[in-house]
Write a protein that holds these residues in place. Sequence first.
Motif, PDB file in Angstrom:
ATOM      1  N   GLY A   1       0.728  -1.111  -0.053  1.00 20.83           N
ATOM      2  CA  GLY A   1      -0.128   0.183  -0.098  1.00 20.83           C
ATOM      3  C   GLY A   1       0.789   1.215   0.138  1.00 20.83           C
ATOM      4  N   SER A   2       0.098   2.396   0.015  1.00 22.75           N
ATOM      5  CA  SER A   2       0.714   3.990   0.111  1.00 22.75           C
ATOM      6  C   SER A   2       0.670   4.061   1.418  1.00 22.75           C
ATOM      7  CB  SER A   2       0.177   4.606  -0.908  1.00 22.75           C
ATOM      8  OG  SER A   2       0.373   6.274  -0.628  1.00 22.75           O
ATOM      9  N   ILE A   3       1.671   4.971   2.054  1.00 26.50           N
ATOM     10  CA  ILE A   3       1.521   5.557   3.313  1.00 26.50           C
ATOM     11  C   ILE A   3       1.502   7.124   3.189  1.00 26.50           C
ATOM     12  CG2 ILE A   3       2.928   3.802   4.519  1.00 26.50           C
ATOM     13  CD1 ILE A   3       5.457   5.529   4.215  1.00 26.50           C
ATOM     14  N   GLY A   4       1.285   7.543   2.040  1.00 31.64           N
ATOM     15  CA  GLY A   4       0.810   8.894   1.686  1.00 31.64           C
ATOM     16  C   GLY A   4       2.199   9.609   1.207  1.00 31.64           C
ATOM     17  N   GLY A   5       1.897  10.824   0.681  1.00 33.52           N
ATOM     18  CA  GLY A   5       3.137  11.510   0.122  1.00 33.52           C
ATOM     19  C   GLY A   5       3.807  10.823  -1.239  1.00 33.52           C
ATOM     20  N   SER A   6       5.030  10.432  -1.050  1.00 33.55           N
ATOM     21  CA  SER A   6       5.693   9.628  -2.203  1.00 33.55           C
ATOM     22  C   SER A   6       6.000   8.282  -1.429  1.00 33.55           C
ATOM     23  CB  SER A   6       6.898  10.575  -2.618  1.00 33.55           C
ATOM     24  OG  SER A   6       7.665  10.836  -1.721  1.00 33.55           O
ATOM     25  N   GLY A   7       5.556   7.901  -0.508  1.00 32.31           N
ATOM     26  CA  GLY A   7       6.173   6.898   0.348  1.00 32.31           C
ATOM     27  C   GLY A   7       5.205   5.411   0.101  1.00 32.31           C
ATOM     28  N   LEU A   8       5.895   4.460  -0.082  1.00 35.89           N
ATOM     29  CA  LEU A   8       5.193   2.975   0.213  1.00 35.89           C
ATOM     30  C   LEU A   8       5.370   2.084   1.397  1.00 35.89           C
ATOM     31  CD1 LEU A   8       6.136   1.831  -3.501  1.00 35.89           C
ATOM     32  CD2 LEU A   8       3.944   2.905  -2.892  1.00 35.89           C
ATOM     33  N   ALA A   9       4.306   1.444   1.761  1.00 31.33           N
ATOM     34  CA  ALA A   9       4.443   0.667   2.912  1.00 31.33           C
ATOM     35  C   ALA A   9       5.321  -0.177   2.625  1.00 31.33           C
ATOM     36  CB  ALA A   9       3.026   0.098   3.187  1.00 31.33           C
ATOM     37  N   GLU A  10       6.058  -0.746   3.792  1.00 34.61           N
ATOM     38  CA  GLU A  10       7.020  -1.979   3.461  1.00 34.61           C
ATOM     39  C   GLU A  10       6.394  -3.274   2.965  1.00 34.61           C
ATOM     40  OE1 GLU A  10      10.237  -1.663   4.289  1.00 34.61           O
ATOM     41  OE2 GLU A  10       9.957   0.589   4.839  1.00 34.61           O
ATOM     42  N   ASP A  11       7.332  -3.991   2.396  1.00 36.26           N
ATOM     43  CA  ASP A  11       6.894  -5.359   1.885  1.00 36.26           C
ATOM     44  C   ASP A  11       6.839  -6.244   2.929  1.00 36.26           C
ATOM     45  OD1 ASP A  11       6.842  -7.441   0.239  1.00 36.26           O
ATOM     46  OD2 ASP A  11       8.875  -7.584  -0.157  1.00 36.26           O
ATOM     47  N   GLU A  12       5.737  -6.170   3.482  1.00 33.24           N
ATOM     48  CA  GLU A  12       5.322  -6.754   4.862  1.00 33.24           C
ATOM     49  C   GLU A  12       3.906  -7.496   4.476  1.00 33.24           C
ATOM     50  OE1 GLU A  12       7.772  -4.509   8.242  1.00 33.24           O
ATOM     51  OE2 GLU A  12       5.764  -3.916   7.920  1.00 33.24           O
ATOM     52  N   LEU A  13       3.830  -8.695   5.221  1.00 35.06           N
ATOM     53  CA  LEU A  13       2.747  -9.341   5.256  1.00 35.06           C
ATOM     54  C   LEU A  13       2.179  -9.274   6.858  1.00 35.06           C
ATOM     55  CD1 LEU A  13       0.480 -11.233   3.488  1.00 35.06           C
ATOM     56  CD2 LEU A  13       1.676 -13.245   4.417  1.00 35.06           C
ATOM     57  N   TRP A  14       0.913  -8.802   7.116  1.00 34.61           N
ATOM     58  CA  TRP A  14       0.409  -8.832   8.346  1.00 34.61           C
ATOM     59  C   TRP A  14      -0.934  -9.469   8.580  1.00 34.61           C
ATOM     60  CZ3 TRP A  14       1.900  -5.871  12.402  1.00 34.61           C
ATOM     61  CH2 TRP A  14       2.988  -4.921  12.258  1.00 34.61           C
ATOM     62  N   LEU A  15      -1.194  -9.921   9.591  1.00 35.31           N
ATOM     63  CA  LEU A  15      -2.249 -10.835  10.098  1.00 35.31           C
ATOM     64  C   LEU A  15      -3.068 -10.205  11.187  1.00 35.31           C
ATOM     65  CD1 LEU A  15      -3.981 -13.579  10.034  1.00 35.31           C
ATOM     66  CD2 LEU A  15      -2.360 -14.164  11.855  1.00 35.31           C
ATOM     67  N   PHE A  16      -4.397 -10.030  10.964  1.00 35.42           N
ATOM     68  CA  PHE A  16      -5.334  -9.706  12.104  1.00 35.42           C
ATOM     69  C   PHE A  16      -6.232 -10.933  12.293  1.00 35.42           C
ATOM     70  CE2 PHE A  16      -9.364  -7.578  13.517  1.00 35.42           C
ATOM     71  CZ  PHE A  16      -8.613  -6.834  14.516  1.00 35.42           C
ATOM     72  N   ASP A  17      -5.847 -11.337  13.466  1.00 32.11           N
ATOM     73  CA  ASP A  17      -6.491 -12.503  13.831  1.00 32.11           C
ATOM     74  C   ASP A  17      -7.729 -12.361  14.913  1.00 32.11           C
ATOM     75  OD1 ASP A  17      -6.989 -15.124  14.657  1.00 32.11           O
ATOM     76  OD2 ASP A  17      -5.021 -15.742  15.153  1.00 32.11           O
ATOM     77  N   MET A  18      -8.946 -12.542  14.683  1.00 33.64           N
ATOM     78  CA  MET A  18     -10.070 -12.240  15.466  1.00 33.64           C
ATOM     79  C   MET A  18     -10.302 -13.276  16.323  1.00 33.64           C
ATOM     80  SD  MET A  18     -12.644 -10.198  12.924  1.00 33.64           S
ATOM     81  CE  MET A  18     -13.957 -10.264  14.474  1.00 33.64           C
ATOM     82  N   ASN A  19      -9.467 -14.553  16.432  1.00 33.88           N
ATOM     83  CA  ASN A  19      -9.684 -15.489  17.307  1.00 33.88           C
ATOM     84  C   ASN A  19      -8.890 -14.938  18.436  1.00 33.88           C
ATOM     85  OD1 ASN A  19     -10.875 -17.404  15.660  1.00 33.88           O
ATOM     86  ND2 ASN A  19      -9.160 -17.231  14.307  1.00 33.88           N
ATOM     87  N   ILE A  20      -8.404 -13.820  18.773  1.00 33.92           N
ATOM     88  CA  ILE A  20      -7.666 -13.591  19.940  1.00 33.92           C
ATOM     89  C   ILE A  20      -8.317 -12.399  20.444  1.00 33.92           C
ATOM     90  CG2 ILE A  20      -5.275 -12.832  20.542  1.00 33.92           C
ATOM     91  CD1 ILE A  20      -4.050 -14.595  18.485  1.00 33.92           C
ATOM     92  N   THR A  21      -8.263 -12.305  21.718  1.00 34.67           N
ATOM     93  CA  THR A  21      -8.582 -10.858  22.164  1.00 34.67           C
ATOM     94  C   THR A  21      -7.497 -10.096  22.373  1.00 34.67           C
ATOM     95  OG1 THR A  21      -8.614 -11.702  24.569  1.00 34.67           O
ATOM     96  CG2 THR A  21     -10.728 -11.837  23.360  1.00 34.67           C
ATOM     97  N   ASN A  22      -7.563  -8.626  22.392  1.00 31.63           N
ATOM     98  CA  ASN A  22      -6.616  -7.832  22.514  1.00 31.63           C
ATOM     99  C   ASN A  22      -6.192  -7.270  23.995  1.00 31.63           C
ATOM    100  OD1 ASN A  22      -7.776  -5.360  23.067  1.00 31.63           O
ATOM    101  ND2 ASN A  22      -8.351  -5.490  20.669  1.00 31.63           N
ATOM    102  N   ASN A  23      -7.155  -7.843  24.879  1.00 33.79           N
ATOM    103  CA  ASN A  23      -6.796  -7.514  26.393  1.00 33.79           C
ATOM    104  C   ASN A  23      -6.113  -8.437  27.220  1.00 33.79           C
ATOM    105  OD1 ASN A  23      -8.883  -9.164  26.263  1.00 33.79           O
ATOM    106  ND2 ASN A  23     -10.355  -7.808  27.454  1.00 33.79           N
TER     107      ASN A  23
END
Length: 337
Positions: free
Chosen positions: A152-174
């Motif tokens: 993705g884009s982070i705005g301006g002339s920058g690009l997000a890092e070449d990273e793979l992120w996971l959002f896991d809804m099987n886990i509570t964040n507290n």
Amino acid sequence: MSNKNHHSTMNNLQNQKPINSQNQNIPFQTLNPQNNPIQQLQKQNQTMTMNPQDLKKKQNIIIPNIVETNGNKPLPRYGHSLVSISSVKLILFGGAVGDIKNYKCSNEVFIYNLMTKIWIKVNYSNMEILPKERAAHAATSTNNNQMFIHGGSIGGSGLAEDELWLFDMNITNNNNNNQNNENNDHNNNNFNEEQIGKWKLIKVTGPSPGKRYGHTLNNIQQYLILIGGNSISGLSNDIWIIDITQKELNWQKIEQENNEKIPCPRLYHTSIICNKGTAKGMLIIFGGRDSKENALNDIWGLRRHRNGKWDWIKAPINNNHIMKSCIITHVFFMILL
């Protein structure tokens, strides 16, 4: 090319010009609004007014409808992603919040319940790591209440890092406790959906797709499939897959033979997995924008054979019919988002 044409101000993510090798440090440029593919699709759709009698003759037409929603609604934005996490839930991530002259990239997560029609914003207060704010990224979901994002884009002339992120809804964040039965949790009066979900940066080794935006990401069985987009080297039609069932994850680039019929390089296309008919299990891509800034309306299917080979097949369609059908579908999703 003159210095004037190298101006890198990013007024609108939808108007980003494809990167070329001569402009590696200036990934975003402003396009003539007349070349904006979204505006072109909207203009064509406005000429498609149909009377009720004509609509009755259309058996498979999709009628746009604005859905009334409640709760903690996301602010107006573009360049975000929206994926289905279950039969009744959608997850919205990121995007550019604001108008084209004054925007800010976001890394927010919102959950929308199709049954209750309520938006809920996920609470980040107890999360240790988060993906950077971004727009024009790629996202997909799995059957295990998980969402993956890349680039993705982070705005301006920058690009997000070449990273793979996971959002896991099987886990509570507290308390980081696994929620093994989502249905039971939803029946619990103490269930707090704002506390559901945890971000994790996935460790991937070896060659990778690189920084890019305007690409797509889909999940077929155990594979994540990344297609196209715009990178430092320019527009791409490459295919990268990753088997998420393996202990050690690595991207694999699918080699496409020169004599094969393949889609042209593109960005801002859309993709979906077909679940019916003869194309069941096939990844379908539609449209996008090519290197000449033209809006596309072709449809391609990516299939995996039993021997492990992947190849493309172009859909044999009537151009006029499919263009109108897809415009209506895309306007529907734009309203929904």
